[in-house]
Design an enzyme around this catalytic site. Sequence first.
Site, PDB file in Angstrom:
ATOM      1  N   CYS A 192       0.866  -1.182   0.000  1.00  0.00           N
ATOM      2  CA  CYS A 192       0.000   0.000   0.000  1.00  0.00           C
ATOM      3  C   CYS A 192       0.903   1.233   0.000  1.00  0.00           C
ATOM      4  O   CYS A 192       1.600   1.477   0.986  1.00  0.00           O
ATOM      5  CB  CYS A 192      -0.895  -0.010   1.233  1.00  0.00           C
ATOM      6  N   HIS A 220      -0.061   4.637  -0.739  1.00  0.00           N
ATOM      7  CA  HIS A 220      -0.561   5.841  -0.060  1.00  0.00           C
ATOM      8  C   HIS A 220      -0.306   5.657   1.431  1.00  0.00           C
ATOM      9  O   HIS A 220       0.023   6.597   2.144  1.00  0.00           O
ATOM     10  CB  HIS A 220      -2.061   6.087  -0.356  1.00  0.00           C
ATOM     11  N   HIS A 228      -7.940  -5.654  -6.966  1.00  0.00           N
ATOM     12  CA  HIS A 228      -8.040  -4.204  -7.202  1.00  0.00           C
ATOM     13  C   HIS A 228      -8.382  -3.987  -8.679  1.00  0.00           C
ATOM     14  O   HIS A 228      -7.709  -4.539  -9.552  1.00  0.00           O
ATOM     15  CB  HIS A 228      -6.727  -3.490  -6.906  1.00  0.00           C
ATOM     16  N   CYS A 246      -3.953   5.955  -5.711  1.00  0.00           N
ATOM     17  CA  CYS A 246      -3.511   4.588  -5.401  1.00  0.00           C
ATOM     18  C   CYS A 246      -2.070   4.361  -5.875  1.00  0.00           C
ATOM     19  O   CYS A 246      -1.809   4.241  -7.074  1.00  0.00           O
ATOM     20  CB  CYS A 246      -4.443   3.538  -6.022  1.00  0.00           C
ATOM     21  N   GLY A 247      -1.173   4.268  -4.896  1.00  0.00           N
ATOM     22  CA  GLY A 247       0.249   4.146  -5.251  1.00  0.00           C
ATOM     23  C   GLY A 247       0.604   2.823  -5.900  1.00  0.00           C
ATOM     24  O   GLY A 247       1.392   2.782  -6.862  1.00  0.00           O
TER      25      GLY A 247
HETATM   26  O1  PYC Z   1      -2.014   3.472  -2.404  1.00  0.00           O
HETATM   27  O2  PYC Z   1      -1.284   1.460  -2.869  1.00  0.00           O
HETATM   28  C1  PYC Z   1      -2.132   2.221  -2.447  1.00  0.00           C
HETATM   29  C2  PYC Z   1      -3.403   1.651  -1.929  1.00  0.00           C
HETATM   30  C3  PYC Z   1      -3.786   0.349  -1.938  1.00  0.00           C
HETATM   31  C4  PYC Z   1      -5.045   0.280  -1.351  1.00  0.00           C
HETATM   32  C5  PYC Z   1      -5.414   1.555  -1.003  1.00  0.00           C
HETATM   33  N1  PYC Z   1      -4.385   2.381  -1.367  1.00  0.00           N
END
Ligand code: PYC
Length: 321
Positions: free
Chosen positions: A93, A95, A214, A244-245
């Site tokens: 994750c 973020h 996702h 979403c990173g």
């Molecule tokens: O930013 O990778 C991300 C992420 C995954 C689920 C929610 N944010």
Amino acid sequence: MRPETVQQLRVIDSHTGGEPTRVLIDGVPDLEGATMQEKRAAFARDYDWMRSAVISEPRGYDAIVGALLTEPESTESVAGVIFFNNVGCLNGCLHGTIGVAVTLYHLGRIGKGIHRIDTPTGTVSVEVGEAGQVTVQNVRSYCYRSGVEVALDGGCLVTGDIAWGGNWFFLVDSPEDLKIELRNVEALTRHAWSIREALGKAGITGEAGGEIDHIELFGPPSKEDADSKNFVLCPGREYDRSPCGTGTSAKLACLHAKGLLSEGETWRQAGILDTVFSGTVESAPEGGVYPTVSGSAFITSEATLRIDPAEPFAFGIGADR
Ligand code: PYC
């Protein structure tokens, strides 16, 4: 096993591009296991009550991503972290990693500069800059299959790419008549969820059977500060408020695989709230890329959660009691 006495958990909340992260900094268990994957398995097995108490109402809400700090796996890292949400543990994750870095900086546990953080998907590095700005170098990301067709209930065919960015993603254009705007969140959620269900029914997975949990829809940006806008539906049917990173990493890997993004070029990915992550890639010798993703996080609260087993919703509304 659920506790029989009152538990106190100190948490720091932040948001990264609008997406919340709740970091557990005190009152957390010492998890069994030498690797981050073993620690995550121990958390999922023994502390699901803590996950649901921290994320669910009345102490939280479904969009929060929790981050449990652990001892790092490697002596060169400043911390280990396990991310979790309203339905279970996540792989990676970003973020949340940005939120963790800003939280550790806020606590004075790290300074500006580059630090390593261990996660169940591998070690990432964070560079903490000014005013909550953090750049993360993510784990290797790659486009696994491109041009994958899936039939939705009702017969409509969609074609997208499957990529790993620290989670498994299906990346696909949003239909022309479904703009990526906040007012369309319900319709976007229904559409993305129908893709997720169709992938499951068709047995379409990531590499080695990895569940594609996702779904990332793309459309044109609303502002000039971005190259693209996305809507990302997370495993618990909540949408990511940020770009979403790990989803941006998956996108960068697909762009690079198609010859649309070279090393050194910057891609600016907006999310549904028009907050932007910028990203670049470095080719990975094993194939795919090492993405670098930048964004900013802001602390929103510091609190102590009190979990009294005698209270009716101690472990969260909906937790199986
Ligand atoms: O930013 O990778 C991300 C992420 C995954 C689920 C929610 N944010």
